[in-house]
Design a protein around this motif. Structure first.
Motif, PDB file in Angstrom:
ATOM      1  N   CYS A 120       0.867  -1.177   0.000  1.00 10.02           N
ATOM      2  CA  CYS A 120       0.000   0.000   0.000  1.00 10.02           C
ATOM      3  C   CYS A 120       0.909   1.235   0.000  1.00 10.02           C
ATOM      4  CB  CYS A 120      -0.898   0.006   1.230  1.00 10.02           C
ATOM      5  SG  CYS A 120      -1.903   1.488   1.397  1.00 10.02           S
ATOM      6  N   GLU A 121       0.661   2.163  -0.881  1.00 12.67           N
ATOM      7  CA  GLU A 121       1.572   3.302  -1.046  1.00 12.67           C
ATOM      8  C   GLU A 121       1.696   4.188   0.186  1.00 12.67           C
ATOM      9  OE1 GLU A 121      -1.078   6.593  -3.308  1.00 12.67           O
ATOM     10  OE2 GLU A 121      -0.621   4.784  -4.443  1.00 12.67           O
ATOM     11  N   ASP A 122       0.697   4.203   1.058  1.00 10.15           N
ATOM     12  CA  ASP A 122       0.746   5.056   2.245  1.00 10.15           C
ATOM     13  C   ASP A 122       1.193   4.315   3.503  1.00 10.15           C
ATOM     14  OD1 ASP A 122      -0.160   7.169   0.728  1.00 10.15           O
ATOM     15  OD2 ASP A 122      -2.258   6.793   1.203  1.00 10.15           O
ATOM     16  N   CYS A 123       1.602   3.072   3.389  1.00  7.22           N
ATOM     17  CA  CYS A 123       1.893   2.241   4.558  1.00  7.22           C
ATOM     18  C   CYS A 123       3.379   1.901   4.645  1.00  7.22           C
ATOM     19  CB  CYS A 123       1.062   0.961   4.476  1.00  7.22           C
ATOM     20  SG  CYS A 123       1.129  -0.030   5.979  1.00  7.22           S
ATOM     21  N   THR A 124       3.904   1.904   5.860  1.00  6.28           N
ATOM     22  CA  THR A 124       5.306   1.552   6.083  1.00  6.28           C
ATOM     23  C   THR A 124       5.453   0.246   6.859  1.00  6.28           C
ATOM     24  OG1 THR A 124       5.348   2.876   8.096  1.00  6.28           O
ATOM     25  CG2 THR A 124       6.038   3.970   6.053  1.00  6.28           C
ATOM     26  N   SER A 125       4.371  -0.517   6.997  1.00  7.44           N
ATOM     27  CA  SER A 125       4.414  -1.765   7.767  1.00  7.44           C
ATOM     28  C   SER A 125       5.236  -2.829   7.049  1.00  7.44           C
ATOM     29  CB  SER A 125       3.004  -2.296   7.987  1.00  7.44           C
ATOM     30  OG  SER A 125       2.277  -1.418   8.792  1.00  7.44           O
ATOM     31  N   PHE A 126       5.874  -3.663   7.864  1.00  5.93           N
ATOM     32  CA  PHE A 126       6.616  -4.785   7.310  1.00  5.93           C
ATOM     33  C   PHE A 126       6.603  -5.919   8.322  1.00  5.93           C
ATOM     34  CE2 PHE A 126       9.674  -2.352   9.700  1.00  5.93           C
ATOM     35  CZ  PHE A 126      10.452  -3.312  10.334  1.00  5.93           C
ATOM     36  N   THR A 127       6.880  -7.107   7.840  1.00 11.39           N
ATOM     37  CA  THR A 127       7.045  -8.272   8.700  1.00 11.39           C
ATOM     38  C   THR A 127       8.366  -8.925   8.305  1.00 11.39           C
ATOM     39  OG1 THR A 127       6.084 -10.354   9.468  1.00 11.39           O
ATOM     40  CG2 THR A 127       5.653  -9.763   7.186  1.00 11.39           C
ATOM     41  N   ASP A 139       8.940 -19.584   2.068  1.00 12.38           N
ATOM     42  CA  ASP A 139       7.658 -20.258   2.248  1.00 12.38           C
ATOM     43  C   ASP A 139       7.214 -20.198   3.711  1.00 12.38           C
ATOM     44  OD1 ASP A 139       5.449 -21.880   1.231  1.00 12.38           O
ATOM     45  OD2 ASP A 139       6.360 -23.503   2.418  1.00 12.38           O
ATOM     46  N   ARG A 140       8.119 -20.484   4.624  1.00 11.89           N
ATOM     47  CA  ARG A 140       7.791 -20.423   6.053  1.00 11.89           C
ATOM     48  C   ARG A 140       7.395 -19.009   6.459  1.00 11.89           C
ATOM     49  NH1 ARG A 140      12.343 -20.607   9.803  1.00 11.89           N
ATOM     50  NH2 ARG A 140      11.512 -18.981  11.099  1.00 11.89           N
ATOM     51  N   HIS A 141       8.146 -18.035   5.994  1.00 15.25           N
ATOM     52  CA  HIS A 141       7.863 -16.631   6.312  1.00 15.25           C
ATOM     53  C   HIS A 141       6.481 -16.221   5.810  1.00 15.25           C
ATOM     54  CE1 HIS A 141       8.330 -12.269   6.546  1.00 15.25           C
ATOM     55  NE2 HIS A 141       7.969 -12.230   5.267  1.00 15.25           N
ATOM     56  N   HIS A 142       6.163 -16.530   4.549  1.00 18.51           N
ATOM     57  CA  HIS A 142       4.891 -16.112   3.961  1.00 18.51           C
ATOM     58  C   HIS A 142       3.706 -16.845   4.590  1.00 18.51           C
ATOM     59  CE1 HIS A 142       6.900 -13.415   1.364  1.00 18.51           C
ATOM     60  NE2 HIS A 142       7.613 -14.372   0.832  1.00 18.51           N
ATOM     61  N   HIS A 143       3.913 -18.096   4.990  1.00 17.12           N
ATOM     62  CA  HIS A 143       2.854 -18.821   5.695  1.00 17.12           C
ATOM     63  C   HIS A 143       2.566 -18.150   7.046  1.00 17.12           C
ATOM     64  CE1 HIS A 143       0.388 -22.012   7.279  1.00 17.12           C
ATOM     65  NE2 HIS A 143       1.166 -22.031   8.340  1.00 17.12           N
ATOM     66  N   THR A 144       3.607 -17.809   7.775  1.00 16.60           N
ATOM     67  CA  THR A 144       3.442 -17.138   9.066  1.00 16.60           C
ATOM     68  C   THR A 144       2.788 -15.775   8.891  1.00 16.60           C
ATOM     69  OG1 THR A 144       5.389 -18.288   9.910  1.00 16.60           O
ATOM     70  CG2 THR A 144       4.670 -16.341  11.129  1.00 16.60           C
ATOM     71  N   ALA A 145       3.184 -15.029   7.871  1.00 18.91           N
ATOM     72  CA  ALA A 145       2.582 -13.717   7.609  1.00 18.91           C
ATOM     73  C   ALA A 145       1.093 -13.860   7.310  1.00 18.91           C
ATOM     74  CB  ALA A 145       3.302 -13.020   6.457  1.00 18.91           C
ATOM     75  N   ALA A 146       0.721 -14.877   6.546  1.00 15.69           N
ATOM     76  CA  ALA A 146      -0.695 -15.100   6.226  1.00 15.69           C
ATOM     77  C   ALA A 146      -1.493 -15.400   7.495  1.00 15.69           C
ATOM     78  CB  ALA A 146      -0.837 -16.237   5.224  1.00 15.69           C
ATOM     79  N   VAL A 147      -0.933 -16.172   8.398  1.00 13.40           N
ATOM     80  CA  VAL A 147      -1.600 -16.461   9.678  1.00 13.40           C
ATOM     81  C   VAL A 147      -1.795 -15.166  10.465  1.00 13.40           C
ATOM     82  CG1 VAL A 147      -1.310 -17.611  11.909  1.00 13.40           C
ATOM     83  CG2 VAL A 147      -0.798 -18.851   9.795  1.00 13.40           C
ATOM     84  N   ASP A 148      -0.854 -14.243  10.349  1.00 13.59           N
ATOM     85  CA  ASP A 148      -0.945 -12.952  11.053  1.00 13.59           C
ATOM     86  C   ASP A 148      -1.853 -11.949  10.360  1.00 13.59           C
ATOM     87  OD1 ASP A 148       0.746 -13.796  13.058  1.00 13.59           O
ATOM     88  OD2 ASP A 148       2.533 -12.891  12.183  1.00 13.59           O
ATOM     89  N   GLY A 149      -2.445 -12.317   9.225  1.00 20.42           N
ATOM     90  CA  GLY A 149      -3.396 -11.437   8.565  1.00 20.42           C
ATOM     91  C   GLY A 149      -2.904 -10.754   7.303  1.00 20.42           C
ATOM     92  N   ASP A 187       1.690  -7.651  -1.662  1.00 18.09           N
ATOM     93  CA  ASP A 187       1.447  -8.012  -0.272  1.00 18.09           C
ATOM     94  C   ASP A 187       0.853  -6.846   0.507  1.00 18.09           C
ATOM     95  OD1 ASP A 187       2.742 -10.716  -0.208  1.00 18.09           O
ATOM     96  OD2 ASP A 187       4.414  -9.516  -0.945  1.00 18.09           O
ATOM     97  N   TYR A 188      -0.132  -7.151   1.342  1.00 15.41           N
ATOM     98  CA  TYR A 188      -0.801  -6.119   2.133  1.00 15.41           C
ATOM     99  C   TYR A 188      -0.885  -6.550   3.593  1.00 15.41           C
ATOM    100  CZ  TYR A 188      -2.061  -4.341  -2.415  1.00 15.41           C
ATOM    101  OH  TYR A 188      -1.995  -3.850  -3.683  1.00 15.41           O
ATOM    102  N   CYS A 189      -0.582  -5.613   4.500  1.00 19.52           N
ATOM    103  CA  CYS A 189      -0.641  -5.887   5.928  1.00 19.52           C
ATOM    104  C   CYS A 189      -2.107  -5.952   6.375  1.00 19.52           C
ATOM    105  CB  CYS A 189       0.126  -4.813   6.701  1.00 19.52           C
ATOM    106  SG  CYS A 189      -0.696  -3.204   6.739  1.00 19.52           S
ATOM    107  N   PRO A 190      -2.360  -6.398   7.613  1.00 18.54           N
ATOM    108  CA  PRO A 190      -3.741  -6.490   8.099  1.00 18.54           C
ATOM    109  C   PRO A 190      -4.465  -5.143   8.132  1.00 18.54           C
ATOM    110  CG  PRO A 190      -2.281  -7.747   9.509  1.00 18.54           C
ATOM    111  CD  PRO A 190      -1.409  -6.977   8.553  1.00 18.54           C
ATOM    112  N   GLY A 191      -3.759  -4.047   8.236  1.00 18.67           N
ATOM    113  CA  GLY A 191      -4.382  -2.728   8.282  1.00 18.67           C
ATOM    114  C   GLY A 191      -4.732  -2.168   6.912  1.00 18.67           C
ATOM    115  N   CYS A 192      -4.333  -2.862   5.846  1.00 15.66           N
ATOM    116  CA  CYS A 192      -4.584  -2.397   4.478  1.00 15.66           C
ATOM    117  C   CYS A 192      -5.316  -3.478   3.693  1.00 15.66           C
ATOM    118  CB  CYS A 192      -3.259  -2.064   3.791  1.00 15.66           C
ATOM    119  SG  CYS A 192      -2.335  -0.743   4.571  1.00 15.66           S
ATOM    120  N   PRO A 193      -6.570  -3.755   4.063  1.00 12.70           N
ATOM    121  CA  PRO A 193      -7.295  -4.808   3.351  1.00 12.70           C
ATOM    122  C   PRO A 193      -7.590  -4.423   1.900  1.00 12.70           C
ATOM    123  CG  PRO A 193      -8.730  -3.719   4.937  1.00 12.70           C
ATOM    124  CD  PRO A 193      -7.365  -3.145   5.119  1.00 12.70           C
TER     125      PRO A 193
END
Length: 85
Positions: free
Chosen positions: A15-22, A37-47, A55-61
């Protein structure tokens, strides 16, 4: 955006206005593909979501206008946010 290095894998919100990362640190050596693969699976569990290789964080649906994204309280649920107000 995604990046995999020998000891870390990181995903940054597209998202262009977001600075979130995992980020995931890798202690045990495995192949870069296994680490990612492990990282992306864990990120998906976190939303985190993966929409059309972005890729979009949970705050940028995806599907919600950017003006309605929650860049400040990303992982706070509504009840917790209401109690703090």
């Amino acid at each position: 955006m995604r990046s995999t290095r020998p000891t870390t894998t990181q995903t940054t919100c597209d998202c262009e206005d977001c600075t979130s990362f995992t980020i995931t640190g890798h202690i045990r050596r495995t192949t870069p593909a296994q680490q990612a693969d492990r990282h992306h699976h864990t990120a998906a569990v976190d939303g985190w979501s993966d929409e059309e290789a972005r890729d979009y964080c949970p705050g940028c649906p995806v599907g919600v206008p950017v003006e309605q994204h929650d860049h400040d309280g990303l992982w706070a649920d509504d009840e917790q946010t209401d109690n703090e107000a």
